[in-house]
Design a protein around this motif. Structure first.
Motif, PDB file in Angstrom:
ATOM      1  N   UNK A  53       1.067  -1.066   0.117  1.00 26.75           N
ATOM      2  CA  UNK A  53       0.100  -0.494  -0.083  1.00 26.75           C
ATOM      3  C   UNK A  53       0.832   1.184  -0.257  1.00 26.75           C
ATOM      4  N   UNK A  54       1.606   1.193  -1.091  1.00 26.23           N
ATOM      5  CA  UNK A  54       2.260   3.348  -1.665  1.00 26.23           C
ATOM      6  C   UNK A  54       1.972   3.648  -2.162  1.00 26.23           C
ATOM      7  N   UNK A  55       2.187   4.194  -2.831  1.00 25.83           N
ATOM      8  CA  UNK A  55       1.636   5.362  -4.165  1.00 25.83           C
ATOM      9  C   UNK A  55       1.418   7.068  -3.817  1.00 25.83           C
ATOM     10  N   UNK A  56       1.212   7.150  -5.074  1.00 28.87           N
ATOM     11  CA  UNK A  56       1.546   8.785  -4.314  1.00 28.87           C
ATOM     12  C   UNK A  56      -0.497   9.113  -5.001  1.00 28.87           C
ATOM     13  N   UNK A  57      -0.756  10.690  -3.984  1.00 34.04           N
ATOM     14  CA  UNK A  57      -1.572  11.338  -3.786  1.00 34.04           C
ATOM     15  C   UNK A  57      -2.302  11.821  -5.250  1.00 34.04           C
ATOM     16  N   UNK A  58      -3.295  11.506  -5.668  1.00 35.31           N
ATOM     17  CA  UNK A  58      -4.187  11.836  -7.218  1.00 35.31           C
ATOM     18  C   UNK A  58      -5.359  12.816  -6.797  1.00 35.31           C
ATOM     19  N   UNK A  59      -5.717  13.145  -5.778  1.00 34.40           N
ATOM     20  CA  UNK A  59      -6.654  14.436  -5.271  1.00 34.40           C
ATOM     21  C   UNK A  59      -6.330  14.004  -3.876  1.00 34.40           C
ATOM     22  N   UNK A  60      -6.990  15.649  -3.550  1.00 32.46           N
ATOM     23  CA  UNK A  60      -7.540  15.390  -1.849  1.00 32.46           C
ATOM     24  C   UNK A  60      -8.777  16.447  -1.225  1.00 32.46           C
ATOM     25  N   UNK A  61      -9.068  16.369  -0.658  1.00 30.40           N
ATOM     26  CA  UNK A  61      -9.809  17.403  -0.093  1.00 30.40           C
ATOM     27  C   UNK A  61     -10.247  17.508   1.542  1.00 30.40           C
ATOM     28  N   UNK A  62     -10.284  18.568   2.246  1.00 33.62           N
ATOM     29  CA  UNK A  62     -10.740  18.212   3.522  1.00 33.62           C
ATOM     30  C   UNK A  62     -12.084  19.227   3.667  1.00 33.62           C
ATOM     31  N   UNK A  63     -12.510  18.314   4.754  1.00 35.70           N
ATOM     32  CA  UNK A  63     -13.946  18.752   5.123  1.00 35.70           C
ATOM     33  C   UNK A  63     -13.707  19.659   6.614  1.00 35.70           C
ATOM     34  N   UNK A  64     -14.548  20.678   6.205  1.00 39.03           N
ATOM     35  CA  UNK A  64     -14.305  20.992   7.727  1.00 39.03           C
ATOM     36  C   UNK A  64     -15.721  21.677   8.148  1.00 39.03           C
ATOM     37  N   UNK A  65     -16.678  20.410   7.845  1.00 40.18           N
ATOM     38  CA  UNK A  65     -18.212  20.872   8.601  1.00 40.18           C
ATOM     39  C   UNK A  65     -18.920  19.593   8.793  1.00 40.18           C
ATOM     40  N   UNK A  66     -18.922  19.303   9.716  1.00 37.05           N
ATOM     41  CA  UNK A  66     -19.820  17.740   9.424  1.00 37.05           C
ATOM     42  C   UNK A  66     -20.913  17.750   7.836  1.00 37.05           C
ATOM     43  N   UNK A  67     -20.936  16.527   7.710  1.00 39.60           N
ATOM     44  CA  UNK A  67     -22.167  16.143   6.899  1.00 39.60           C
ATOM     45  C   UNK A  67     -23.154  14.819   6.832  1.00 39.60           C
ATOM     46  N   UNK A  68     -24.054  15.141   6.216  1.00 33.62           N
ATOM     47  CA  UNK A  68     -25.030  13.672   6.640  1.00 33.62           C
ATOM     48  C   UNK A  68     -24.736  13.396   5.586  1.00 33.62           C
ATOM     49  N   UNK A  69     -25.029  11.902   6.522  1.00 34.91           N
ATOM     50  CA  UNK A  69     -24.492  10.362   6.353  1.00 34.91           C
ATOM     51  C   UNK A  69     -23.193   9.742   6.236  1.00 34.91           C
ATOM     52  N   UNK A  70     -22.838  10.967   7.141  1.00 36.60           N
ATOM     53  CA  UNK A  70     -20.495  10.709   7.803  1.00 36.60           C
ATOM     54  C   UNK A  70     -21.137  11.110   8.644  1.00 36.60           C
ATOM     55  N   UNK A  71     -22.003  11.900   9.441  1.00 34.53           N
ATOM     56  CA  UNK A  71     -22.111  12.380  10.762  1.00 34.53           C
ATOM     57  C   UNK A  71     -20.597  11.420  12.236  1.00 34.53           C
ATOM     58  N   UNK A  72     -20.868  10.154  11.880  1.00 31.20           N
ATOM     59  CA  UNK A  72     -19.649   9.790  12.279  1.00 31.20           C
ATOM     60  C   UNK A  72     -18.455  10.526  13.016  1.00 31.20           C
ATOM     61  N   UNK A  73     -18.052  11.118  11.449  1.00 33.61           N
ATOM     62  CA  UNK A  73     -16.553  11.622  12.079  1.00 33.61           C
ATOM     63  C   UNK A  73     -17.209  13.512  12.202  1.00 33.61           C
ATOM     64  N   UNK A  74     -18.489  13.398  12.588  1.00 27.69           N
ATOM     65  CA  UNK A  74     -17.985  15.375  12.892  1.00 27.69           C
ATOM     66  C   UNK A  74     -17.116  15.543  14.017  1.00 27.69           C
ATOM     67  N   UNK A  75     -16.844  14.523  14.654  1.00 26.52           N
ATOM     68  CA  UNK A  75     -16.080  15.372  16.207  1.00 26.52           C
ATOM     69  C   UNK A  75     -14.330  15.486  15.080  1.00 26.52           C
ATOM     70  N   UNK A  76     -14.388  14.535  14.226  1.00 25.01           N
ATOM     71  CA  UNK A  76     -12.975  14.877  13.571  1.00 25.01           C
ATOM     72  C   UNK A  76     -12.556  15.936  12.728  1.00 25.01           C
ATOM     73  N   UNK A  77     -14.221  16.475  12.009  1.00 26.10           N
ATOM     74  CA  UNK A  77     -13.914  17.863  11.495  1.00 26.10           C
ATOM     75  C   UNK A  77     -12.460  18.936  12.325  1.00 26.10           C
TER      76      UNK A  77
END
Lengths: 386, 149
Positions: free
Chosen positions: B68-92
């Motif tokens: 499992x090694x490679x290069x980043x093809x694309x990225x994003x930074x999520x700055x607010x919790x989103x419906x559907x993935x609210x389990x990660x609310x505290x990681x924002x």
């Protein structure tokens, strides 16, 4: 199929904030269809075909009892999400050109009241794959931001192109009394300093979300002039996909991302006999500004090399910019129900009735949702372009 | 073996395939290739193996352990919790990346970014870590990525 059908009727409800339309979604759809029939001077009972795209639920057979439909002859839903918004016009024209139906409505209605009607089901259909949801990815804004990073970091998309696209959209919205975003003033600084729900995009790079219904009514070209409005002839409205579908974006032969339109746009130019330099005004579906700008490249309006020069605010503004875009405000500033507003504005530009009318329009382009797994585009023209 | 992801099965319009998730839960990073012609079978855009090898026509696949090694093809930074993935609310805010894997014909795999964001950009070198199923990952084992320095 070139020039075989024309848009003769246009009906639209007001834009409402999502979830606040005074009517249920089907009633909105009916209001738009009846308005389109009235606009053309056609008895709603004579509409015999209904087409749409994406997750549209208001199928023709469900509308018959309210419209008094005499004989429903054609019904079809084009794949897939927003990618089909322009191609649905082509689907209607195909039905007419092949004699399957005489008066075909392109309908899109959205009213997001209730848990099952939110964006997730109305547009995105809420079924993102496990590998995304396990990794904190669910919203469309996240997918577009992901692909935008590639465009910005790797492909050389200048941020200034996004800014110009967004500001041109809002400039037109500010001058369109019907636009939902008409009061949002957005200069270069306000755009750059706006918050980022998902980086690397800004809030204003993303489309709106509204309740509304919009209907276009098409008939055969040979009888288009029997109706009340100046016809907008369908010169070409192909569908397809180039460079592989969705999620992580497709790549073109130059190693840069494509929004999916390259082969579709080529077919549009070939069938119509026109090219990007001939187009007077264009409505680019903007689920996100980054994908929309990529679709402008896909259509051949500019290249990666001259993109920064082409995507200057002044070039994109009605009445006399080099290519006025999103002249009602588009999906960013006018309102968003899956691209339907762009179809309506493309017709208004042919008629000469836009709030931001471009001078002497003969050819009016409207594109389907970029980056979708299946896309489409439509070129409308005046009678002299046939 | 009773796999966590099977008790928490997410239905989506694409899936990486049970073999991918089973392997991750066993702590192994596996991707799919054609059992006949050995072409990598991984739709890099949709992170899913096609059912059929488009080159040789074989319907058979094999799941091969990949570094499992490679290069980043694309990225994003999520700055607010989103419906559907609210389990990660505290990681924002959190960063998610799509990694182009070195040794698998350009396969791309989505995962969270671990550790420092220093050097985050398309093209950055990353190494993967396999994580046990958690509520934040909706009961799925995942691979996450650390920028190499």
């Amino acid at each position: 199929m070139r020039g075989a059908a024309a848009v003769v009727g246009l009906g639209q409800t007001p834009w409402y904030k999502r979830g606040t339309a005074p009517d249920p979604e089907m009633k909105l759809a009916l209001r738009a269809i009846v308005a389109a029939a009235d606009d053309a001077g056609i008895d709603p009972r004579d509409i015999d075909g209904f087409v749409s795209w994406g997750s549209e639920k208001n199928a023709g057979q469900l509308l018959m009892s309210s419209l008094g439909t005499r004989d429903l002859r054609f019904g079809a839903l084009m794949w897939t999400h927003g990618g089909g918004s322009a191609g649905a016009i082509g689907l209607a024209a195909t039905a007419i050109a092949t004699g399957q139906a005489d008066a075909v409505v392109v309908i899109r209605a959205m009213a997001e009241k209730g848990a099952d009607s939110r964006l997730a089901t109305a547009v995105w259909q809420g079924i993102n794959p496990p590998f995304l949801r396990a990794n904190g990815q669910s919203a469309p804004a996240q997918g577009f931001a992901m692909r935008a990073s590639r465009l910005l970091d790797h492909d050389g998309l200048p941020r200034s192109a996004l800014s110009a696209f967004v500001r041109a959209s809002y400039y037109h919205a500010n001058r369109n009394p019907d636009a939902f975003g008409r009061q949002t003033q957005l200069d270069e600084e306000a755009y750059a300093e706006s918050r980022s729900p998902v980086e690397p995009l800004h809030l204003f790079d993303n489309s709106r979300e509204n309740d509304c219904a919009i209907a276009l009514l098409l008939v055969a070209a040979e009888r288009a002039k029997d109706f009340k409005q100046k016809p907008a002839y369908v010169l070409s409205a192909p569908m397809g996909r180039f460079g592989g579908p969705d999620i992580n974006g497709g790549q073109g032969p130059d190693g840069r991302m494509t929004a999916g339109f390259r082969s579709v746009a080529e077919r549009c130019w070939k069938e119509s006999g026109y090219g990007p330099d001939d187009v007077d005004v264009a409505q680019f579906y903007a689920n996100a500004s980054s994908a929309a700008v990529n679709s402008i490249i896909d259509h051949g309006f500019c290249t990666w090399e001259n993109l920064a020069d082409f995507m200057q605010f002044d070039n994109l503004i009605a009445p006399d910019g080099r290519l006025p875009i999103n002249t009602a405000g588009g999906d960013l500033g006018d309102g968003f129900i899956h691209g339907a507003g762009n179809n309506a504005e493309a017709v208004r530009q042919i008629r000469g009735t836009s709030a931001n009318q471009v001078l002497d329009v003969k050819l009016s382009l409207v594109t389907g949702g970029p980056d979708d797994s299946f896309v489409s585009t439509a070129l409308l023209g005046t009678e002299e372009t046939l | 073996v009773e796999y966590s992801f099977k008790r928490n099965k997410l239905i989506g319009f694409f899936d990486a395939g049970d073999e991918f998730w089973e392997a991750l839960e066993e702590g192994v990073f596996r991707l799919s290739r054609c059992a006949q012609c050995h072409e990598w079978l991984w739709d890099e855009r949709n992170e899913t193996p096609p059912y059929r090898c488009p080159d040789c026509g074989s319907w058979d696949q094999e799941w091969v352990e990949v570094d499992p090694k490679g290069t980043i093809y694309a990225w994003n930074r999520t700055n607010q919790p989103f419906e559907g993935v609210l389990e990660r609310r505290d990681q924002v805010p959190y960063v998610t990346v799509v990694t182009e894997i070195d040794d698998a014909g350009g396969a791309r795999v989505t995962g969270m970014l671990d550790g420092s964001e220093d050097g985050l950009r398309v093209g950055a070198r990353v190494r993967g870590t396999i994580n046990k199923p958690s509520p934040e990952s909706k009961g799925y084992a995942t691979v996450s990525w650390t920028i190499e320095r």
